[in-house]
Motif scaffolding. Structure first.
Motif, PDB file in Angstrom:
ATOM      1  N   GLU A 154       0.846  -1.198   0.000  1.00 25.01           N
ATOM      2  CA  GLU A 154       0.000   0.000   0.000  1.00 25.01           C
ATOM      3  C   GLU A 154       0.877   1.243   0.000  1.00 25.01           C
ATOM      4  O   GLU A 154       1.941   1.265   0.614  1.00 25.01           O
ATOM      5  CB  GLU A 154      -0.917   0.026   1.225  1.00 25.01           C
ATOM      6  CG  GLU A 154      -1.967  -1.066   1.241  1.00 25.01           C
ATOM      7  CD  GLU A 154      -2.954  -0.896   2.378  1.00 25.01           C
ATOM      8  OE1 GLU A 154      -3.886  -0.082   2.233  1.00 25.01           O
ATOM      9  OE2 GLU A 154      -2.783  -1.554   3.415  1.00 25.01           O
TER      10      GLU A 154
ATOM     11  N   GLY B 118      -0.905   6.872   0.891  1.00 28.14           N
ATOM     12  CA  GLY B 118      -2.281   7.362   0.972  1.00 28.14           C
ATOM     13  C   GLY B 118      -3.152   6.597   1.942  1.00 28.14           C
ATOM     14  O   GLY B 118      -4.234   7.079   2.309  1.00 28.14           O
ATOM     15  N   VAL B 119      -2.706   5.417   2.397  1.00 22.58           N
ATOM     16  CA  VAL B 119      -3.487   4.672   3.373  1.00 22.58           C
ATOM     17  C   VAL B 119      -3.676   5.473   4.658  1.00 22.58           C
ATOM     18  O   VAL B 119      -4.644   5.263   5.392  1.00 22.58           O
ATOM     19  CB  VAL B 119      -2.807   3.309   3.662  1.00 22.58           C
ATOM     20  CG1 VAL B 119      -1.499   3.494   4.432  1.00 22.58           C
ATOM     21  CG2 VAL B 119      -3.741   2.381   4.437  1.00 22.58           C
TER      22      VAL B 119
ATOM     23  N   THR C 193      -4.244   8.709   4.811  1.00 27.12           N
ATOM     24  CA  THR C 193      -5.092   9.886   4.615  1.00 27.12           C
ATOM     25  C   THR C 193      -6.444   9.538   4.008  1.00 27.12           C
ATOM     26  O   THR C 193      -7.203  10.445   3.663  1.00 27.12           O
ATOM     27  CB  THR C 193      -4.388  10.913   3.706  1.00 27.12           C
ATOM     28  OG1 THR C 193      -4.026  10.291   2.466  1.00 27.12           O
ATOM     29  CG2 THR C 193      -3.149  11.473   4.379  1.00 27.12           C
ATOM     30  N   ASP C 194      -6.777   8.254   3.865  1.00 22.98           N
ATOM     31  CA  ASP C 194      -8.090   7.927   3.310  1.00 22.98           C
ATOM     32  C   ASP C 194      -9.164   8.113   4.372  1.00 22.98           C
ATOM     33  O   ASP C 194      -8.889   8.492   5.512  1.00 22.98           O
ATOM     34  CB  ASP C 194      -8.101   6.509   2.710  1.00 22.98           C
ATOM     35  CG  ASP C 194      -7.924   5.415   3.768  1.00 22.98           C
ATOM     36  OD1 ASP C 194      -8.143   5.698   4.962  1.00 22.98           O
ATOM     37  OD2 ASP C 194      -7.566   4.287   3.389  1.00 22.98           O
ATOM     38  N   ASP C 195     -10.412   7.862   3.994  1.00 26.30           N
ATOM     39  CA  ASP C 195     -11.544   8.160   4.876  1.00 26.30           C
ATOM     40  C   ASP C 195     -11.573   7.307   6.142  1.00 26.30           C
ATOM     41  O   ASP C 195     -12.236   7.664   7.114  1.00 26.30           O
ATOM     42  CB  ASP C 195     -12.859   7.971   4.107  1.00 26.30           C
ATOM     43  CG  ASP C 195     -13.024   8.983   2.981  1.00 26.30           C
ATOM     44  OD1 ASP C 195     -12.372  10.042   3.062  1.00 26.30           O
ATOM     45  OD2 ASP C 195     -13.784   8.698   2.035  1.00 26.30           O
ATOM     46  N   THR C 196     -10.892   6.183   6.147  1.00 27.71           N
ATOM     47  CA  THR C 196     -10.942   5.302   7.314  1.00 27.71           C
ATOM     48  C   THR C 196      -9.797   5.537   8.291  1.00 27.71           C
ATOM     49  O   THR C 196      -9.802   4.980   9.388  1.00 27.71           O
ATOM     50  CB  THR C 196     -10.901   3.831   6.861  1.00 27.71           C
ATOM     51  OG1 THR C 196      -9.665   3.575   6.177  1.00 27.71           O
ATOM     52  CG2 THR C 196     -12.059   3.521   5.918  1.00 27.71           C
TER      53      THR C 196
END
Length: 216
Positions: free
Chosen positions: A119, A122-123, A125-128
């Motif tokens: 990954e 960006g993992v 800063t994503d929505d989760t």
């Protein structure tokens, strides 16, 4: 929210019209508003600014086949105060990513480097991702300083070294009294990340940083 603002504005206009009728002839009012007086336009909705995109990577620095415990040279480990032998392991949460842990028994802090090949950065800063991520630059590469709300004994720095990959450096308090402040842990994580990136770029020529840049 837009319709509620319009409704509120019309109610306010109606109240002003009633007040004007009650005050007819008073010098405070020069004329009466007519029945078809237009309501004032609604206030514009607040806008949110989009954070600027991270700077581009200067080049790809792939992590495939890299041994995690080679990312800090003996000279770098000595300067960082890591006086225990590196401990290789893996991180199941990121596809069994190779990791290496270090410890400073004097300052009672530790670090763990993880080579994430499944990954990209960006993992974080994503929505989760329920973290506070602050963009920085480490060794010329875009990176994030990551704080987890409610967890003040560790800090992460993620470095965007290649497409779909990133280097994750966790720097943690390891029993210091009083505990190390989280901002100090973040600074330590960033220094370790800088050394690790320097080794990745030029593994044969990596030199320790100057004395002034040692962690507190």
């Amino acid at each position: 929210m837009h319709s509620s603002r319009i409704t509120g504005a019309r109610r306010l206009s109606a109240l002003l019209a009633v007040s004007a009728l009650a005050l007819t002839g008073c010098s405070l009012w020069q004329s009466q508003p007519t029945a078809d007086t237009a309501a004032p336009p609604p206030m514009p909705l607040p806008t949110t600014s989009t954070p600027p995109p991270p700077p581009p990577r200067p080049f790809e620095l792939g992590l495939d086949g890299v041994a995690a415990c080679t990312l800090l040279t003996p000279a770098q480990r000595s300067q960082l105060g890591f006086d225990r032998d590196p401990m290789p392991d893996s991180e199941a949460g990121f596809g069994n990513a190779a990791t290496c842990s270090y410890r400073n028994t004097t300052a009672k802090v530790g670090a763990r480097l993880a080579l994430i090949t499944t990954e990209g950065m960006g993992v974080w800063t994503d929505d989760t991702a329920q973290v506070e991520a602050t963009p920085v630059v480490v060794g010329g590469f875009p990176a994030l300083v990551i704080k987890t709300p409610g967890l003040d004994l560790s800090c992460n720095v993620a470095v965007d070294v290649a497409e779909g990959q990133h280097l994750d450096v966790l720097y943690r308090d390891d029993g210091a009294q009083p505990p190390s402040p989280v901002d100090q842990l973040c600074a330590g994580a960033q220094r370790v990340a800088e050394d690790a990136v320097a080794t990745l770029v030029a593994p044969e020529t990596s030199e320790p940083r100057t004395q002034s840049s040692q962690p507190d």
